[in-house]
Design a protein around this motif. Structure first.
Motif, mmCIF file in Angstrom:
data_model
loop_
_atom_site.group_PDB
_atom_site.id
_atom_site.type_symbol
_atom_site.label_atom_id
_atom_site.label_comp_id
_atom_site.label_asym_id
_atom_site.label_seq_id
_atom_site.Cartn_x
_atom_site.Cartn_y
_atom_site.Cartn_z
ATOM 1 N N GLY A 1 -115.769 6.349 9.027
ATOM 2 C CA GLY A 1 -115.923 5.519 10.214
ATOM 3 C C GLY A 1 -114.806 5.834 11.195
ATOM 4 O O GLY A 1 -114.580 6.985 11.533
ATOM 5 N N ARG A 2 -114.102 4.804 11.629
ATOM 6 C CA ARG A 2 -112.992 4.981 12.574
ATOM 7 C C ARG A 2 -111.643 5.120 11.891
ATOM 8 O O ARG A 2 -110.612 5.180 12.547
ATOM 9 N N GLN A 3 -111.649 5.171 10.568
ATOM 10 C CA GLN A 3 -110.405 5.244 9.821
ATOM 11 C C GLN A 3 -110.252 6.606 9.160
ATOM 12 O O GLN A 3 -111.228 7.297 8.896
ATOM 13 N N MET A 4 -108.996 6.945 8.879
ATOM 14 C CA MET A 4 -108.682 8.183 8.182
ATOM 15 C C MET A 4 -107.957 7.813 6.886
ATOM 16 O O MET A 4 -106.992 7.047 6.906
ATOM 17 N N PHE A 5 -108.448 8.346 5.785
ATOM 18 C CA PHE A 5 -107.833 8.130 4.487
ATOM 19 C C PHE A 5 -107.116 9.414 4.087
ATOM 20 O O PHE A 5 -107.719 10.486 4.057
ATOM 21 N N TYR A 6 -105.829 9.297 3.783
ATOM 22 C CA TYR A 6 -105.009 10.458 3.446
ATOM 23 C C TYR A 6 -104.803 10.532 1.939
ATOM 24 O O TYR A 6 -104.700 9.514 1.255
ATOM 25 N N SER A 7 -104.716 11.761 1.442
ATOM 26 C CA SER A 7 -104.473 11.981 0.022
ATOM 27 C C SER A 7 -103.731 13.307 -0.160
ATOM 28 O O SER A 7 -103.628 14.116 0.762
ATOM 29 N N ILE A 8 -103.247 13.518 -1.365
ATOM 30 C CA ILE A 8 -102.558 14.758 -1.723
ATOM 31 C C ILE A 8 -103.572 15.897 -1.718
ATOM 32 O O ILE A 8 -104.650 15.773 -2.294
ATOM 33 N N ALA A 9 -103.224 17.001 -1.092
ATOM 34 C CA ALA A 9 -104.146 18.140 -1.010
ATOM 35 C C ALA A 9 -104.202 18.937 -2.310
ATOM 36 O O ALA A 9 -105.253 19.470 -2.669
#
Length: 128
Positions: free
Chosen positions: A72-80
């Motif tokens: 949606g309008r959000q970004m979820f960050y995680s370890i690559a």
């Protein structure tokens, strides 16, 4: 010419550790090691301004250490790459072996603990 300037692999390694040298970026990576986070989650957990967190996330993303997943309008960050956690775990082990010598080193030691981090916080407060 120094060894690092003449050796591509050493320059890359130096850049990796330079990217992780900031206490706030290291704290972000440790929180992301627990799972996906949004900027708002990290600002709350770290007590940092949204702009500060966003800037550090951009740096880590540009280095290829984290990824963002839009929803949606959000970004979820995680370890690559999960190997990053192995590197941090190895660093924590090495810090245990060296005790306070790294902190007291006149060339690289801490003048004051980074924001939200105190001595041994890597293993004590942000451990997986």
């Amino acid at each position: 010419m120094t060894a690092a300037k003449g050796n591509h692999a050493l320059r890359r390694g130096s850049a990796l550790f330079h990217g992780l040298a900031d206490g706030n970026r290291l704290a972000i990576v440790r929180y992301l090691a627990r799972g996906e986070r949004r900027v708002v989650d990290l600002t709350r957990e770290l007590g940092l301004a949204q702009g500060t967190v966003s800037g550090h996330l951009a740096c880590l993303r540009d280095c290829g250490l984290i990824v963002g997943r839009p929803e949606g309008r959000q970004m979820f960050y995680s370890i690559a790459h999960p190997e990053l956690i192995d590197v941090l775990d190895a660093a924590e082990h090495l810090l245990t072996l060296t005790g306070e010598r790294v902190e007291l080193c006149p060339a690289t030691g801490l003048k004051a603990p980074p924001a939200n981090l105190t001595s041994n916080t890597i293993t004590k407060d942000l451990a997986l």
